[in-house]
Design a protein around this motif. Structure first.
Motif, mmCIF file in Angstrom:
data_model
loop_
_atom_site.group_PDB
_atom_site.id
_atom_site.type_symbol
_atom_site.label_atom_id
_atom_site.label_comp_id
_atom_site.label_asym_id
_atom_site.label_seq_id
_atom_site.Cartn_x
_atom_site.Cartn_y
_atom_site.Cartn_z
ATOM 1 N N ASP A 199 40.828 42.594 29.936
ATOM 2 C CA ASP A 199 41.333 43.256 31.233
ATOM 3 C C ASP A 199 42.427 44.029 31.158
ATOM 4 N N GLY A 200 43.329 44.007 29.948
ATOM 5 C CA GLY A 200 44.301 45.085 29.700
ATOM 6 C C GLY A 200 45.674 45.043 30.620
ATOM 7 N N ALA A 288 46.656 48.119 43.348
ATOM 8 C CA ALA A 288 46.421 49.261 44.096
ATOM 9 C C ALA A 288 47.524 50.240 44.406
ATOM 10 N N THR A 289 47.348 51.633 44.568
ATOM 11 C CA THR A 289 48.279 52.468 44.542
ATOM 12 C C THR A 289 47.763 53.548 45.728
ATOM 13 N N ASP A 290 48.453 53.337 46.993
ATOM 14 C CA ASP A 290 47.898 54.067 47.948
ATOM 15 C C ASP A 290 46.377 53.896 47.985
ATOM 16 N N SER A 291 46.043 52.810 48.241
ATOM 17 C CA SER A 291 44.430 52.600 48.461
ATOM 18 C C SER A 291 43.626 52.846 47.425
ATOM 19 N N GLU A 292 44.211 53.291 46.116
ATOM 20 C CA GLU A 292 43.118 53.387 44.946
ATOM 21 C C GLU A 292 43.401 52.010 44.067
ATOM 22 N N GLU A 296 38.727 47.643 39.969
ATOM 23 C CA GLU A 296 37.883 47.688 41.158
ATOM 24 C C GLU A 296 37.163 46.101 41.133
ATOM 25 N N GLY A 297 37.022 45.736 39.628
ATOM 26 C CA GLY A 297 36.179 44.391 39.609
ATOM 27 C C GLY A 297 37.143 43.107 40.324
ATOM 28 N N LYS A 302 38.046 39.422 44.944
ATOM 29 C CA LYS A 302 38.862 38.787 46.071
ATOM 30 C C LYS A 302 38.153 39.249 47.472
ATOM 31 N N LYS A 303 37.832 40.545 47.644
ATOM 32 C CA LYS A 303 37.419 41.024 48.799
ATOM 33 C C LYS A 303 36.257 40.199 49.199
#
Length: 344
Positions: A199-200, A288-292, A296-297, A302-303
């Motif tokens: 995952d880097g 996340a930075t400003d909701s970006e 994504e995985g 978590k969501k």
């Protein structure tokens, strides 16, 4: 500065609704390359009513230090009198240690305008938009699952249907859960390094995890593995403190990811929090930075547990503007360069 009774401080911390492991004496032991100072404010009965644990570190080559309060202070955030006293004592320590800045990222929502105004009144500057997530000492964006007064059934049924399916799939396919010991930290390290390569992201050395394991007693910490056919395929290291549980570190091997072991692990740790009657399960940060969402995985994973996406306040106070300016411009770049070298 008052000499703190560690037992008294821990009892205060564990009973407070804003308890956080990063404000604990145990975390100060983990971060023992920093000097630790604890400030307490007492009520008329001489009981602790507010506190802040500070990590202090001298910056190489300059005659100055940085003071950092991870997720502090622990207090009634509407008690301005106590907050004022805390900041006054922090200012005194800043002089003692020749600090150029004080940084804190309290367990307070970024939407709390009242707290922001109070902090600004005493010289703290609120951080705005994040430019680089790697510059954050504690994650600014986290997922938190509210457990307060909820049953295991209610929590499970609130999960996304795909998450519930994956938990059941792991059990059906023969994934089992096992609590690990200190002797298993090498297996834990190997799994994390596989995850980091895939995952880097950077993985700390085994010695760091040994320090965490040795600093917290087993009431506060659990190392847990998901096994398949007698071999570990995923793991988590979680901390329990006060009214919360945190998913601190975790990972999975590339093999058998289709068995969804990470979902079963999270559910087992959430059940532990419910059994302990905790208010919250904290999945910790997402990139996340400003909701970006740059991973994504991880965000979707978590969501899927029906956790709330939470942004915390980040703030600082500057004592020596020139040194602060040089640190902001150069300090993080040097650290990032070292991280890149260590990855290579």
């Amino acid at each position: 500065m008052e000499k703190i009774n560690k037992k008294e401080y821990k009892e205060f911390l564990e009973k407070h609704e804003r308890a956080h492991y990063a404000q604990s004496p145990e975390w100060a032991e983990v971060k023992n390359e920093w000097k630790n100072e604890v400030i307490v404010i007492r009520n008329e009965k001489n009981e602790i009513k507010a506190a802040i644990s500070l990590l202090i570190r001298k910056i190489p080559y300059i005659n100055s230090s940085i003071i950092y309060a991870p997720r502090g202070p622990v207090c009634d955030i509407n008690d301005e009198k106590s907050f004022k006293e805390i900041i006054k004592k922090v200012d005194e320590l800043a002089k003692k240690y020749k600090a150029f800045m004080f940084k804190m990222d309290p367990d307070v929502l970024a939407s709390n305008e009242q707290f922001k105004r109070m902090a600004q009144k005493y010289g703290l500057k609120i951080e705005g938009k994040i430019k680089e997530v790697t510059n954050q000492l504690q994650p600014r964006f986290v997922f938190r699952l509210d457990l307060k007064n909820k049953t295991e059934e209610e929590i499970f049924n609130s999960f996304h249907s795909k998450t519930r399916y994956n938990i059941r799939l792991a059990s059906k396919k023969g994934v089992t859960i096992r609590e690990g010991t200190r002797a298993d930290l090498q297996e834990f390290q190997d799994i994390l390094e596989t995850t980091g390569e895939r995952d880097g992201f950077y993985i700390r050395k085994k010695e760091y995890f040994e320090k965490i394991y040795d600093s917290f007693d087993k009431e506060h910490l659990k190392l847990v593995f998901a096994d398949y056919e007698g071999k570990p395929i995923a793991c988590v290291l979680n901390i329990f403190y006060g009214n919360k549980e945190w998913y601190l570190y975790g990972g999975s091997l590339n093999e058998h990811r289709n068995l969804m072991p990470t979902y079963l692990l999270q559910w087992e740790m959430i059940k532990e929090a419910i059994e302990r009657k905790m208010d919250c399960y904290d999945f910790r940060g997402v990139c996340a930075t400003d909701s970006e969402h740059y991973n994504e995985g991880l965000y979707r994973f978590k969501k899927g547990f029906n956790a709330d996406f939470v942004e915390f306040i980040d703030m600082h106070k500057v004592y020596k503007p020139i040194i602060y300016f040089l640190f902001e411009k150069c300090g993080y770049k040097i650290r990032d360069f070292k991280l890149k070298l260590s990855k290579k």
